[in-house]
Enzyme design. Sequence first.
Site, PDB file in Angstrom:
ATOM      1  N   SER A  76       1.031  -1.270  -0.197  1.00  9.97           N
ATOM      2  CA  SER A  76      -0.098   0.019   0.106  1.00  9.97           C
ATOM      3  C   SER A  76       0.751   1.377  -0.112  1.00  9.97           C
ATOM      4  O   SER A  76       2.029   1.131   0.516  1.00  9.97           O
ATOM      5  CB  SER A  76      -0.975   0.085   1.169  1.00  9.97           C
ATOM      6  OG  SER A  76      -1.674   1.276   1.270  1.00  9.97           O
ATOM      7  N   TYR A 131      -1.854  -0.170  10.075  1.00 15.53           N
ATOM      8  CA  TYR A 131      -1.934  -0.395   8.689  1.00 15.53           C
ATOM      9  C   TYR A 131      -0.703  -0.010   7.815  1.00 15.53           C
ATOM     10  O   TYR A 131      -0.024  -1.009   7.194  1.00 15.53           O
ATOM     11  CB  TYR A 131      -3.323   0.086   8.068  1.00 15.53           C
ATOM     12  CG  TYR A 131      -3.633  -0.540   6.653  1.00 15.53           C
ATOM     13  CD1 TYR A 131      -3.967  -1.732   6.218  1.00 15.53           C
ATOM     14  CD2 TYR A 131      -3.319   0.456   5.458  1.00 15.53           C
ATOM     15  CE1 TYR A 131      -3.933  -2.246   4.947  1.00 15.53           C
ATOM     16  CE2 TYR A 131      -3.445   0.021   4.201  1.00 15.53           C
ATOM     17  CZ  TYR A 131      -3.680  -1.411   3.831  1.00 15.53           C
ATOM     18  OH  TYR A 131      -3.924  -1.767   2.580  1.00 15.53           O
ATOM     19  N   LYS A 188       2.262  -2.452   6.570  1.00 21.88           N
ATOM     20  CA  LYS A 188       2.620  -2.478   5.133  1.00 21.88           C
ATOM     21  C   LYS A 188       3.925  -1.995   4.714  1.00 21.88           C
ATOM     22  O   LYS A 188       4.596  -2.495   3.903  1.00 21.88           O
ATOM     23  CB  LYS A 188       1.352  -1.619   4.359  1.00 21.88           C
ATOM     24  CG  LYS A 188       0.202  -2.000   4.289  1.00 21.88           C
ATOM     25  CD  LYS A 188       0.020  -3.432   3.242  1.00 21.88           C
ATOM     26  CE  LYS A 188      -1.333  -3.767   2.969  1.00 21.88           C
ATOM     27  NZ  LYS A 188      -1.460  -4.908   2.394  1.00 21.88           N
TER      28      LYS A 188
END
Length: 249
Positions: free
Chosen positions: A146, A159, A163
């Site tokens: 991401s 998150y 990532k």
Amino acid sequence: MGNRPSPGTRVVMVTGASRGLGRAIAVGFGQAGDRVVVNYRTSAAEANQTARAIDKAGGTAVVYQADVRDAKNVAAMMAATVDRWQRLDVLVCNAAATDDRLLLRVSDEAWDKVVATTLTGAFHCLQQAGAVMQARKAGAVILIGSLAGLQGRAGQAPYAAAKAGLIGLMRSVAREWGSSNVRINMILPGWHATALTGFIDDPALAPFEPVLGRGTTPDAVADFVVALAAMPNVSGQIFTLDSRIAPSC
């Protein structure tokens, strides 16, 4: 290099393939005629829908329930795959979790869930796939990253951290496995509406505004992943699949 399988004969495992981007990627391999392990954690009905779509597209699907956060679950899934087809040619680590909120509101439980699914889950899958692929001196792994992992994003600290960890994991493993002819790359799929990001209705509202004024689609991402899995001389790379331009570091 002669033992590199052509599309239509490969055995492919896609984690988190019950819906969204994982489903699109799994079906993309089905369209190439491949044999696909559809991994899911809780969504059995949706995973079976993915399997039917793969079969309809011309591939062969097997559904397997496994929580990638659990090393024993992943080991059992890999053993069942090798027992059935004697190989694993492609692994796509797509399973991820998010719990979007500002850092001071992130609970320990939320942090653990996101990191365990997104980063530790990939680690478990790589350990199992690596043993199989290195023994055959062939294989391709694709991690779904991401842009948040490169640039961060307010409200997505767990998150983004998970990532970002995948980037270091991918580059380290690429160096370790290169001599065994096992390739590993990462894609940044771009912003599109899935169960993970579906609260954004308009791709143009995505962070880091796309210069083309539009986002990408799961099917376009799937096409790239299938093509990347067949590229024999590419490893340790990150590919961005939309037109967002991240600020320079």
